[in-house]
Design an enzyme around this catalytic site. Structure first.
Site, mmCIF file in Angstrom:
data_model
loop_
_atom_site.group_PDB
_atom_site.id
_atom_site.type_symbol
_atom_site.label_atom_id
_atom_site.label_comp_id
_atom_site.label_asym_id
_atom_site.label_seq_id
_atom_site.Cartn_x
_atom_site.Cartn_y
_atom_site.Cartn_z
ATOM 1 N N GLU A 141 13.837 10.712 -12.736
ATOM 2 C CA GLU A 141 15.277 10.492 -12.580
ATOM 3 C C GLU A 141 15.675 9.013 -12.636
ATOM 4 O O GLU A 141 16.090 8.422 -11.626
ATOM 5 C CB GLU A 141 15.782 11.129 -11.287
ATOM 6 C CG GLU A 141 15.743 12.643 -11.331
ATOM 7 C CD GLU A 141 16.537 13.296 -10.194
ATOM 8 O OE1 GLU A 141 16.775 12.653 -9.178
ATOM 9 O OE2 GLU A 141 16.899 14.469 -10.351
ATOM 10 N N GLU A 315 13.996 20.627 -12.710
ATOM 11 C CA GLU A 315 14.110 20.969 -11.290
ATOM 12 C C GLU A 315 15.312 21.886 -11.120
ATOM 13 O O GLU A 315 16.434 21.490 -11.420
ATOM 14 C CB GLU A 315 14.311 19.702 -10.441
ATOM 15 C CG GLU A 315 13.183 18.689 -10.567
ATOM 16 C CD GLU A 315 13.408 17.442 -9.702
ATOM 17 O OE1 GLU A 315 14.341 17.441 -8.874
ATOM 18 O OE2 GLU A 315 12.654 16.481 -9.883
HETATM 19 C C1 GAL Z 1 15.822 15.192 -7.353
HETATM 20 C C2 GAL Z 1 14.483 14.484 -7.387
HETATM 21 C C3 GAL Z 1 13.438 15.218 -6.602
HETATM 22 C C4 GAL Z 1 13.988 15.641 -5.278
HETATM 23 C C5 GAL Z 1 15.188 16.509 -5.499
HETATM 24 C C6 GAL Z 1 15.796 17.032 -4.217
HETATM 25 O O1 GAL Z 1 16.850 14.275 -7.464
HETATM 26 O O2 GAL Z 1 14.025 14.319 -8.706
HETATM 27 O O3 GAL Z 1 12.327 14.380 -6.416
HETATM 28 O O4 GAL Z 1 14.309 14.514 -4.528
HETATM 29 O O5 GAL Z 1 16.167 15.768 -6.163
HETATM 30 O O6 GAL Z 1 16.939 17.804 -4.476
#
Ligand code: GAL
Length: 653
Positions: A141, A315
């Site tokens: 990110e 994610e």
């Molecule tokens: C994203 C990040 C992850 C985790 C996640 C939590 O922004 O890539 O590592 O922190 O959010 O929602």
């Protein structure tokens, strides 16, 4: 098609084999690891501890899982920071942002650039050719936690170099920036500081060039890692996990060196907490446990464009998160809906974050597919339903077919976002909110949308929407000129030159070659102040932004009550001189779709549709049943014509 993010370094080794087996049993194919593991990989400078990661890779691979390996540069270890404090980013007062969380590095730090290359080389060299490794994620990110723009001494040096390359001599910079104003002239590039800590407003072009420079730094940083990975890991893809509603660097440009885009989808957090989307308070409440019906879809369409047709969800939110203002759980069924929604928009893989909720550290309140006691959580159960559904033959056929072009394109530009942010001219002017107004209007008509950067060919589209494009470069003018379908241009288009000056012949600047109008005045309006616009026999109270347009003898399709043109038309091009209300955007969209021959429908508030191949999906974000807009011969593949709360259906036409 499904995956999960996993952190073997955070769990006792005796859990790994069972975790891997359960992942595979659940129907997960991909597992992303490694992106925060620098201190476990290199506990002290130069001495690597590969043993655990070798065994983790073996264990996951043996279970039949394909690994996406992350480079660990988002989390520089403490020893590195202590040895080289110059790697730290600085805030806009020049204060270092210190160790203790993550992303504590400056993209311009020369030390960190070489450290990033060193660790990437080490990890890619070790695992690049491993059978289980299917692909790579660079860093994590980029820009999260406001880290694109750093005001460090290294950034100042690099910025001066960037300016030198752009302007060659400082007289050219002074002229482009208009530095005679307020005695801001420089005698050499070395005199130019970062745009920070001034008494009042900084010169907008000083800031814009700094934003452009900072964006280039991200792209270059990424490209350096990609180059190293490709050398060590032939035949594997390289991606980066981009964020939602994040505009601080040009994602189209950064993704040019990658094989595909991926993004991290947290629909509830985004709906709840992002002011710039322009969602109303009522919408934030209505969609608190489902996410706004357009929040994920917009990003799927954007990242499909960024990835030149290819994207993943790296994610996917599995349950309550920890970082939004409020963190409710997803409504029952919604995790499954989100996964299918992504796939319907062309995602190749949906990977959930994370395998198991951690009982420790910053994200202990963030759900995983499994609870901290290792029992499969609600999100995990819904993921397993999707995994089973994905085994169907009809889905295999859909996936085998190439992604099709949508009938409508929406032109999206990161630089436009920067220009509006630098010079909002009215409190709360948000480029993203303006874009969403158009995007939602299109999606409520059941239309599939491609999101493209300015300058990309518009061949094959029936209609194009350009919410706002303050600086139009030559390539963009050319692409608009070549496009034969209907185009709608919105406020502030062509308003500025490359150097952030008012276009010499007034806005829309270079667009005047295609649309000969002149914007003679712009006004921003505080909430509560509106101007009435009449189009056809309907009236709309437009607020926020209105423009006075001189339109010569062009067709005027709508007017303000004082007679000034509001919607102007020259052959197949429209210019709308107001920030549209939702109703106005919707009516303009309807008119353009009808004239372009794009099939549309008016969907209920909570329903959205999306086609992939010959399958149409309908997603119900509401708490009441909805009727799918299918014809009588539809053959249902998922669900039925009546779609229950937070459910979906899919049918073949
Ligand atoms: C994203 C990040 C992850 C985790 C996640 C939590 O922004 O890539 O590592 O922190 O959010 O929602």
């Amino acid at each position: 098609m499904l995956g999960v993010c996993y952190y073997p370094e955070q769990w006792p080794e005796n859990m790994w084999a069972d975790d891997a087996r359960r992942m595979a049993d659940l129907g997960l194919k991909y597992v992303r690891i490694g992106e925060f593991a620098w201190s476990a990989i290199e506990p002290t400078p130069g001495s690597f501890n590969w043993g655990w990661l070798d065994r983790a890779v073996e264990t996951l691979g043996k279970a039949g899982l394909k690994i996406v390996m992350g480079t660990p540069t988002a989390t520089p270890p403490k020893w590195l920071v202590d040895r080289h404090p110059d790697i730290l980013p600085a805030d806009h007062h020049g204060r270092p942002r210190r160790f203790g969380s993550r992303r504590h590095y400056c993209f311009s730090s020369r030390t960190f650039r070489s450290e990033s290359q060193r660790i990437t080389d080490a990890v890619a060299g070790r695992y690049g050719r491993h059978d289980a490794v299917a692909g790579w994620q660079t860093d994590n990110e980029f820009g999260c936690h406001d880290t694109v723009r750093s005001y460090s001494p290294d950034a100042a040096v690099a910025f001066r170099g960037w300016l030198r390359a752009r302007y060659s001599d400082v007289a050219a910079l002074n002229a482009a920036w208009g530095n005679r104003f307020w005695s801001m002239e420089y005698r050499s590039f070395d005199e130019v500081d970062l745009p920070m800590a001034a008494v009042t407003e900084l010169n907008p072009i000083h800031r814009l060039d700094f934003f452009r420079f900072s964006s280039d730094q991200v792209a270059n940083f990424n490209a350096e890692q990609v180059e190293i990975i490709r050398r060590h890991s032939p035949g594997r893809f390289v991606t980066h996990n981009f964020m939602g509603a994040f505009l601080d660097f040009d994602h189209f440009k950064t993704c040019e060196t990658l094989d595909l885009a991926s993004w991290d989808s947290y629909p509830l957090g985004f709906t709840d907490s992002l002011p710039m989307t322009g969602f109303t308070e009522a919408e934030r409440v209505r969609y608190a446990t489902t996410g706004h019906p357009d929040i994920s879809a917009f990003h799927h369409d954007l990242y499909r464009g960024v990835g030149r047709g290819r994207f993943w969800i790296m994610e996917q939110q599995p349950g309550p998160v920890n970082w939004a203002l409020w963190n409710p759980g997803p409504a029952p069924g919604i995790v499954r809906l989100w996964a299918w929604e992504a796939l319907a928009h062309g995602a190749e893989v949906v990977s959930f974050f994370r395998w198991r909720q951690a009982p420790f550290a910053q994200e202990q309140m963030h759900a995983g597919l499994n609870r901290p006691d290792n029992v499969l959580d609600i999100g995990g159960q819904e993921a397993s339903v999707v995994a089973k559904e994905l085994g169907a033959d009809w889905w295999r056929e859909v996936v085998a077919a190439p992604t099709e072009q949508a009938p409508v394109a929406l032109v999206f530009d990161y630089e436009a976002a920067w220009m509006h942010a630098i010079q909002p001219q009215g409190r709360g002017f948000s480029y993203l909110a303006l874009v969403f107004t158009w995007y939602t209007a299109l999606r409520q008509k059941g239309v599939d949308v491609d999101i493209v950067p300015p300058g990309r060919s518009l061949d094959g589209y029936r209609a194009v929407f350009v919410p706002s494009l303050p600086h139009i470069n030559k390539r963009a003018v050319q692409a608009f000129g070549l496009f034969g379908g209907l185009t709608v241009f919105g406020i502030r288009t062509g308003a500025k030159t490359r150097d952030f000056q008012i276009s010499p012949n007034l806005p829309p600047g270079p667009l005047q070659a295609l649309l000969p109008i002149k914007v003679s005045r712009v006004e921003s309006l505080r909430p509560g102040v509106t101007r009435e616009v009449e189009v056809g026999n309907r009236r709309y109270d437009c607020g926020q932004w209105v423009e006075t347009v001189e339109s010569g003898n062009l067709d005027v399709a709508g007017r303000f009550t004082n007679g000034s043109p509001a919607l102007v038309r020259e052959t197949n091009r429209f210019y709308l001189a107001a920030w549209p209300t939702r109703e106005l955007a919707s009516d303009v969209v309807q008119r353009v779709l009808d004239e372009s021959g794009v099939v549309s429908m008016t969907l209920p508030l909570d329903l959205r549709v999306r086609r992939r191949g010959d399958v149409t999906f309908a997603f119900n974000f509401g708490g009441d049943s909805q009727t799918a807009p299918s014809d009588v011969n539809a053959k249902y593949l998922l669900g039925a014509q009546s779609i229950g709360a937070h459910n979906l259906s899919a049918w073949k036409t």
